[in-house]
Scaffold this active site. Structure first.
Site, short mmCIF file in Angstrom:
data_model
loop_
_atom_site.label_atom_id
_atom_site.label_comp_id
_atom_site.label_asym_id
_atom_site.label_seq_id
_atom_site.Cartn_x
_atom_site.Cartn_y
_atom_site.Cartn_z
N SER A 289 0.29 -1.01 -0.02
CA SER A 289 -0.24 0.13 0.13
C SER A 289 0.99 0.91 -0.13
O SER A 289 2.42 0.66 0.54
CB SER A 289 -1.17 -0.11 1.41
N ASP A 290 0.28 2.19 -0.58
CA ASP A 290 1.22 3.61 -0.54
C ASP A 290 0.71 3.83 1.86
O ASP A 290 0.21 3.51 1.99
CB ASP A 290 1.14 4.21 -1.08
N TRP A 291 1.18 4.53 1.93
CA TRP A 291 1.96 5.63 3.55
C TRP A 291 0.30 5.68 3.97
O TRP A 291 -0.60 6.70 3.15
CB TRP A 291 2.94 6.75 3.46
N GLY A 292 -0.27 4.52 3.93
CA GLY A 292 -1.52 4.55 5.13
C GLY A 292 -3.24 5.02 4.42
O GLY A 292 -4.20 5.09 4.83
N SER A 293 -2.41 4.26 3.33
CA SER A 293 -3.45 4.58 2.05
C SER A 293 -4.43 3.07 2.33
O SER A 293 -5.69 3.18 1.63
CB SER A 293 -3.28 4.35 0.23
#
Ligand code: NOJ
Length: 732
Positions: A289-293
């Site tokens: 995932s992207d950061w916190g996505s």
């Protein structure tokens, strides 16, 4: 419980088969196949161990202000991955030792980092690199980045970014390879090959991660993290091709985007993450995932809480959770409730382990600990950094051949906030680049013109604000000089992640400085450093020459000075359109024809200031009319088109030849033209070089429909090179 029994049984079988001796587990046997090792290890793992493999934490100082919630946790030996922020291999080996020796199964950690355009040696931003149209250079920059990464202990870079640029207000256009899908595809493959080499387990190769899958660059109004309204047609013809090409080239991993993709966020999108990426294209690595996505799915309104966000992300196809701990906190529960099957968890872990095995992390978990002086910024790499920067700098305007600087110029006024800068010139995502290692433009000019020209300096103004107290000194030295070089531009964090701007114009203070200097009447060279195309409506008429240097990196100074002096002949061409005004956005060369030719703005012309492919040289290249091997071909045949390019000037130079195809009439409307091939060659003075484009209909003439089906239609096509067109017919 089922998992526990499975793990227990596999352990039992292995022990029995060894009749009491401790047989070497298959997963530790380097002669066994990757798939066998993966399955063997997977069978031994508990659910908790699996969840840990699917978890990524961050470690070390986080310099990115957008990556909030950066808690420095004590690394658990079972952790699957770390975003690792040190340059010290010993430090990395210590953490790895913990994983290898203190975890039950000894699974190595994969250490990731954002080495986007270099690690310690910083190369030009990717947007600039693509203007070089030189795939060898792009690949080599990634080879060097991979080596510097590996020396520090990084196994995996979150690069390349291949989100086709559509809105230059969006700061992340600096990280992509321009506005064209084909260019992004070709450079993505070059970057992946550079990072990953022939074999992921080689000493200095690292895993690549294509990002941000998908449609992120169409976030509304260029506002980062926002909704992307991407039609299925645009998804397939604009955004998918670079990813498809990168997967075919063997990209080890993919990062899912933050954006809500037409109602189904990119990090919860089963269609894109599983049906297309894995089932259609056959990607067998993993998605992070992207950061916190994952937790952002709650903010985006498709999950009621973090737990449901985790369920949606994993079931859609996101295998690793970047720093959210959603999987860590909720996966066991989701499995127990039957909302996520153990088969889904196993498949996720299988993919992660596969990449770790392919990287050779199980067999060689530690990196060499070279003495500091041998690690980074090696002389050859710095020389290369200068070369790629010089090929990325675009000469936009050069009235009366004012550049290169002539011998009769004795005094140069170097003015502007960029002259002595050594931070912003590195651009966003500078890796571990440090200002102290950068050769500034000022230093570059001093070295370049040492003994031949005097360089006077005044800052003139800052990047922004309204302090014009430096104008007087700038005007004074301008008056004393034969030539004024004005170095304006953007700060590094005006582009990159969350570097959004409502305008493409430089701040008023910089424009005012230019206007005041122009009044003096000395020849004015405008040198611009930016992470995006700029709006130059007011500045362009003031300058005799305009040079876009982008953010050229560690060796930007000598590269810029070398272009200005003529030591380098500019050879870059724009991979992104420079609108005349931000109001023209969206504006890119491969738009579709309007129903009527009017329908443009009443207050400004319809054309951009500088179009895609624009870029001048100090020499003159002439192209012959293109010729073709036939006027008609069958779908199974190939057509060879050719042009001869002659260097008619007095300086050797490199020329990038861009070939476009137009499909004038098709069952669905097609872009006005599309780039299909490019090639760059050095042409000596007086020499001719033949450039050839072998048109393969199956590759170059098909189009995608909105379902991702390929269509190849017979009829007329037009091939275009340097504005010259040639029609041919495709028959069944
Ligand atoms: C967020 C960015 O969107 C992404 O590009 C980057 O790789 C991660 N943070 C990790 O730093």
């Amino acid at each position: 419980m089922r998992i526990f029994i499975a793990s227990f049984l596999s352990y039992f079988v292995i022990t029995l088969s060894g009749f009491g001796q401790t047989a070497k587990p298959v997963y530790k046997d380097s002669s066994a196949s990757v798939e066998k090792r993966v399955e063997d290890l997977l069978a031994r793992m508990t659910l908790e161990e699996k969840v840990m493999q699917m978890t990524q934490w961050t470690y070390g100082k986080n310099a990115n202000p957008n990556n909030i919630n950066d808690s420095r946790k004590k690394v658990k030996p079972e952790i699957g991955s770390l975003i690792y922020r040190s340059t010290n291999p010993a430090f990395r080996n210590d953490i790895q030792r913990k994983a290898m020796e203190e975890s039950r199964l000894g699974i190595p950690i994969i250490h990731g980092f954002d080495a986007i355009h270099g690690f310690k040696t910083v190369f030009p931003i990717p947007l600039a690199q693509s203007c070089s149209w030189n795939t060898d250079l792009v690949k080599q920059s990634c080879v060097i980045t991979a080596r510097e990464c590996k020396i520090a202990g990084v196994d995996w870079t979150f690069s390349p970014m291949v989100d086709v640029a559509r809105d230059p207000r969006w700061g992340r256009v600096s990280e992509a390879y321009g506005e064209d899908p084909y260019a992004n595809a070709v450079f993505a493959v070059a970057a992946i090959n550079g990072y990953q080499g022939d074999n992921l387990s080689d000493k200095y190769t690292i895993a690549a991660c294509m990002k941000h899958y998908i449609g992120y660059s169409l976030s509304e109004g260029g506002r980062d993290y926002h909704y992307s309204d991407v039609s299925d047609q645009t998804l397939w013809e604009t955004f998918m091709p670079p990813y498809e090409a990168g997967i075919a080239a063997g990209a080890a991993t993919v990062m899912s985007g933050f954006n809500d993709l037409t109602g189904v966020p990119a990090s919860a999108n089963h269609y894109t993450l599983t049906e297309v990426l894995k089932e259609k294209w056959g990607h067998d690595g993993f998605v992070v995932s992207d950061w916190g996505s994952i937790r952002n799915l709650v903010d985006q309104g498709v999950a009621v809480d973090r737990k449901e966000a985790g369920e949606k992300a994993l079931n859609a196809g996101v295998e690793m959770d970047m720093v959210d701990d959603v999987y860590l906190d909720h996966l066991a529960e989701l499995v127990a409730e039957g909302k996520v099957t153990i088969a889904t968890v196993d498949e996720a872990v299988r993919r992660i382990l596969r990449v770790k095995f392919r990287l050779g992390l199980f067999d060689n978990p530690y990196v060499e600990e070279l003495p500091e002086s041998k690690r980074y910024l090696q002389p050859d790499d710095l020389a290369f950094a200068e070369q790629i920067a010089s090929e990325s700098i675009v000469l936009l305007k050069n009235d009366n051949s004012i550049l290169p600087v002539k011998a009769n110029v004795k005094k140069i006024a170097a003015i502007g906030p960029m002259v002595k800068d050594s931070l912003h010139i590195m651009g966003f995502w500078e890796g571990h680049g440090e200002a102290r290692d950068v050769t500034s433009i000022y230093k570059g000019l001093k070295q370049e013109f040492a003994g031949t020209k005097e360089i006077l300096y005044a800052k003139g103004s800052d990047f922004d604000g309204d302090d014009d107290s430096g104008f007087a000194e700038a005007l004074k030295i301008a008056k004393e000089s034969d030539l004024v070089m004005l170095f304006l531009g953007e700060k590094r964090n005006w582009s990159g992640e969350n570097g959004i701007r409502s305008t493409l114009a430089l701040p008023t203070i910089q424009e005012r400085l230019a206007m005041e200097l122009a009044k003096i009447g000395k020849p004015l060279i405008l040198v611009l450093s930016s992470g995006r195309p700029l709006e130059l409506m007011r500045l362009e008429p003031l300058a005799d020459a305009i040079v876009e240097i982008w953010q050229p990196g560690t060796m930007g100074g000598p590269a810029v000075a070398g272009i200005l002096s003529g030591r380098y002949n500019p050879s870059a061409k724009l991979s992104i359109t420079f609108p005349l005004a931000a109001g023209q956005i969206p504006i890119h060369y491969n738009q579709r024809n309007p129903a009527r030719p009017m329908g443009y703005y009443q207050d400004i012309p319809k054309e951009p200031l500088y179009g895609f492919g624009h870029g001048l040289s100090y020499t003159t290249f002439t192209y012959t009319k293109p010729t073709a091997s036939a006027s008609q071909i069958k779908k199974s045949e190939k057509l060879i088109v050719r042009t001869e390019v002659k260097n008619e000037g007095t300086l050797a130079g490199k020329e990038a030849v861009l070939w476009f195809i137009t499909d004038p009439v098709a069952s669905i409307s097609r872009p006005i033209k599309e780039l299909k091939y490019f090639e760059k060659k050095l042409i000596e003075v007086g020499e001719k070089q033949v450039f050839e484009f072998v048109i393969d209909p199956a590759k170059d003439l098909f189009f995608y429909d909105k379902h991702g089906n390929k269509h190849l239609e017979s009829g007329e096509y037009i091939v275009e090179v340097q504005g010259q067109k040639l029609a041919f017919e495709l028959v069944d």
